[in-house]
Design a protein around this motif. Structure first.
Motif, PDB file in Angstrom:
ATOM      1  N   GLY A 106       0.844  -1.185   0.000  1.00 16.75           N
ATOM      2  CA  GLY A 106       0.000   0.000   0.000  1.00 16.75           C
ATOM      3  C   GLY A 106       0.883   1.239   0.000  1.00 16.75           C
ATOM      4  O   GLY A 106       2.094   1.158  -0.185  1.00 16.75           O
ATOM      5  N   TRP A 107       0.274   2.365   0.247  1.00 15.96           N
ATOM      6  CA  TRP A 107       0.994   3.635   0.263  1.00 15.96           C
ATOM      7  C   TRP A 107       0.600   4.384   1.523  1.00 15.96           C
ATOM      8  O   TRP A 107      -0.583   4.461   1.858  1.00 15.96           O
ATOM      9  N   SER A 108       1.582   4.925   2.232  1.00 14.34           N
ATOM     10  CA  SER A 108       1.302   5.617   3.476  1.00 14.34           C
ATOM     11  C   SER A 108       2.005   6.966   3.503  1.00 14.34           C
ATOM     12  O   SER A 108       3.232   7.028   3.404  1.00 14.34           O
ATOM     13  N   LEU A 109       1.231   8.017   3.650  1.00 15.14           N
ATOM     14  CA  LEU A 109       1.838   9.338   3.831  1.00 15.14           C
ATOM     15  C   LEU A 109       2.572   9.395   5.164  1.00 15.14           C
ATOM     16  O   LEU A 109       3.659   9.958   5.270  1.00 15.14           O
ATOM     17  N   GLU A 110       1.972   8.787   6.192  1.00 14.92           N
ATOM     18  CA  GLU A 110       2.569   8.800   7.529  1.00 14.92           C
ATOM     19  C   GLU A 110       3.957   8.170   7.538  1.00 14.92           C
ATOM     20  O   GLU A 110       4.861   8.633   8.245  1.00 14.92           O
ATOM     21  N   PHE A 111       4.155   7.112   6.760  1.00 18.39           N
ATOM     22  CA  PHE A 111       5.441   6.425   6.743  1.00 18.39           C
ATOM     23  C   PHE A 111       6.319   6.839   5.569  1.00 18.39           C
ATOM     24  O   PHE A 111       7.411   6.315   5.388  1.00 18.39           O
ATOM     25  N   GLY A 112       5.841   7.760   4.764  1.00 20.95           N
ATOM     26  CA  GLY A 112       6.672   8.322   3.698  1.00 20.95           C
ATOM     27  C   GLY A 112       6.760   7.509   2.433  1.00 20.95           C
ATOM     28  O   GLY A 112       7.742   7.588   1.701  1.00 20.95           O
ATOM     29  N   GLY A 113       5.735   6.726   2.141  1.00 23.71           N
ATOM     30  CA  GLY A 113       5.746   6.005   0.874  1.00 23.71           C
ATOM     31  C   GLY A 113       5.205   4.595   0.977  1.00 23.71           C
ATOM     32  O   GLY A 113       4.267   4.318   1.728  1.00 23.71           O
ATOM     33  N   LEU A 114       5.849   3.703   0.238  1.00 23.03           N
ATOM     34  CA  LEU A 114       5.404   2.320   0.121  1.00 23.03           C
ATOM     35  C   LEU A 114       5.465   1.606   1.471  1.00 23.03           C
ATOM     36  O   LEU A 114       6.483   1.653   2.157  1.00 23.03           O
ATOM     37  N   ASP A 115       4.346   0.981   1.832  1.00 25.08           N
ATOM     38  CA  ASP A 115       4.350   0.167   3.048  1.00 25.08           C
ATOM     39  C   ASP A 115       3.784  -1.206   2.714  1.00 25.08           C
ATOM     40  O   ASP A 115       3.203  -1.423   1.656  1.00 25.08           O
ATOM     41  N   GLY A 116       4.002  -2.134   3.618  1.00 25.35           N
ATOM     42  CA  GLY A 116       3.551  -3.500   3.396  1.00 25.35           C
ATOM     43  C   GLY A 116       2.827  -4.028   4.606  1.00 25.35           C
ATOM     44  O   GLY A 116       2.977  -3.518   5.724  1.00 25.35           O
ATOM     45  N   PHE A 117       2.048  -5.062   4.387  1.00 18.35           N
ATOM     46  CA  PHE A 117       1.288  -5.706   5.437  1.00 18.35           C
ATOM     47  C   PHE A 117       1.525  -7.209   5.314  1.00 18.35           C
ATOM     48  O   PHE A 117       1.291  -7.780   4.250  1.00 18.35           O
TER      49      PHE A 117
ATOM     50  N   PRO B 169      12.075  -7.623   5.880  1.00 19.22           N
ATOM     51  CA  PRO B 169      12.246  -6.170   5.690  1.00 19.22           C
ATOM     52  C   PRO B 169      13.512  -5.818   4.913  1.00 19.22           C
ATOM     53  O   PRO B 169      13.507  -4.897   4.106  1.00 19.22           O
ATOM     54  N   ARG B 170      14.587  -6.562   5.136  1.00 18.03           N
ATOM     55  CA  ARG B 170      15.817  -6.296   4.380  1.00 18.03           C
ATOM     56  C   ARG B 170      15.598  -6.546   2.890  1.00 18.03           C
ATOM     57  O   ARG B 170      16.044  -5.777   2.051  1.00 18.03           O
ATOM     58  N   ALA B 171      14.890  -7.608   2.572  1.00 15.04           N
ATOM     59  CA  ALA B 171      14.619  -7.933   1.170  1.00 15.04           C
ATOM     60  C   ALA B 171      13.729  -6.879   0.518  1.00 15.04           C
ATOM     61  O   ALA B 171      13.929  -6.516  -0.643  1.00 15.04           O
ATOM     62  N   LEU B 172      12.760  -6.366   1.261  1.00 15.06           N
ATOM     63  CA  LEU B 172      11.805  -5.420   0.691  1.00 15.06           C
ATOM     64  C   LEU B 172      12.283  -3.976   0.719  1.00 15.06           C
ATOM     65  O   LEU B 172      11.797  -3.152  -0.050  1.00 15.06           O
ATOM     66  N   ALA B 173      13.235  -3.652   1.575  1.00 11.19           N
ATOM     67  CA  ALA B 173      13.741  -2.277   1.640  1.00 11.19           C
ATOM     68  C   ALA B 173      14.371  -1.876   0.312  1.00 11.19           C
ATOM     69  O   ALA B 173      14.286  -0.716  -0.090  1.00 11.19           O
ATOM     70  N   GLY B 174      14.959  -2.830  -0.375  1.00  7.56           N
ATOM     71  CA  GLY B 174      15.554  -2.545  -1.679  1.00  7.56           C
ATOM     72  C   GLY B 174      14.530  -2.116  -2.712  1.00  7.56           C
ATOM     73  O   GLY B 174      14.869  -1.467  -3.696  1.00  7.56           O
ATOM     74  N   ALA B 175      13.277  -2.463  -2.490  1.00 11.69           N
ATOM     75  CA  ALA B 175      12.197  -2.061  -3.390  1.00 11.69           C
ATOM     76  C   ALA B 175      11.540  -0.765  -2.925  1.00 11.69           C
ATOM     77  O   ALA B 175      10.534  -0.343  -3.481  1.00 11.69           O
ATOM     78  N   GLY B 176      12.100  -0.140  -1.887  1.00  9.93           N
ATOM     79  CA  GLY B 176      11.588   1.135  -1.414  1.00  9.93           C
ATOM     80  C   GLY B 176      10.577   1.052  -0.289  1.00  9.93           C
ATOM     81  O   GLY B 176       9.973   2.068   0.071  1.00  9.93           O
ATOM     82  N   LEU B 177      10.395  -0.129   0.299  1.00 10.74           N
ATOM     83  CA  LEU B 177       9.431  -0.264   1.394  1.00 10.74           C
ATOM     84  C   LEU B 177       9.881   0.543   2.604  1.00 10.74           C
ATOM     85  O   LEU B 177      11.041   0.474   3.007  1.00 10.74           O
ATOM     86  N   LYS B 178       8.983   1.318   3.171  1.00  6.27           N
ATOM     87  CA  LYS B 178       9.287   2.186   4.310  1.00  6.27           C
ATOM     88  C   LYS B 178       8.853   1.607   5.640  1.00  6.27           C
ATOM     89  O   LYS B 178       9.402   1.943   6.682  1.00  6.27           O
TER      90      LYS B 178
END
Length: 149
Positions: free
Chosen positions: A70-81, A105-114
């Protein structure tokens, strides 16, 4: 036993479906096979809305984890659940879920997950401890609310 993650693709459909069916049976989730497979298929086809990862060797996985995006303004961009995480009962208690939640989280941070979120039963103390060891913390004054369609 290793908690190596493999991004699930169409070739993994039968193995992933069997694991999801086992998870759903264990947790009393009533979803017929057709609906379950319809939910899995887009993830295996590269949907931008989520991803499924097999835990362990792809030919004989010991579990899976599904993350939706999803997308979160609070977290500054792409977030995941973390939608679902499952480890076969016979190999639980070996740190596999902890290792998976640490590496995800390490794997997904490379894709921009916040940020990565998950839901936990308020009465599931051992599950809460597992999630806390992986760095997840409750958000004071927040609770998940749902409306079904």
């Amino acid at each position: 036993m290793s908690a190596a993650l493999t991004l699930a693709t169409a070739e993994h459909a039968d193995r992933l479906d069997a694991l999801v069916a086992a998870f759903h049976q264990e947790h009393g989730i009533t979803l017929n096979a057709e609906a379950r497979q319809a939910g899995i298929a887009p993830l295996l086809a590269g949907s931008p809305h989520g991803a499924a990862y097999l835990i362990g060797p792809p030919r004989a996985p010991i579990g899976y984890v599904v993350v939706t995006f999803g997308w979160s303004l609070e977290f500054g961009g792409l977030d995941g659940f973390v939608d679902e995480i499952y480890v076969r009962p016979g190999v639980r208690g070996r740190g596999i879920a902890s290792e998976t939640l640490q590496s995800l989280p390490r794997a997904l941070a490379g894709a921009g997950l916040k940020a990565l979120h998950l839901e936990v039963d308020r009465t599931a103390d051992s599950t809460q401890r597992l999630y806390a060891r992986a760095g997840f913390t409750p958000r004071p004054n927040y609770m998940l609310m749902t409306r079904r369609f």
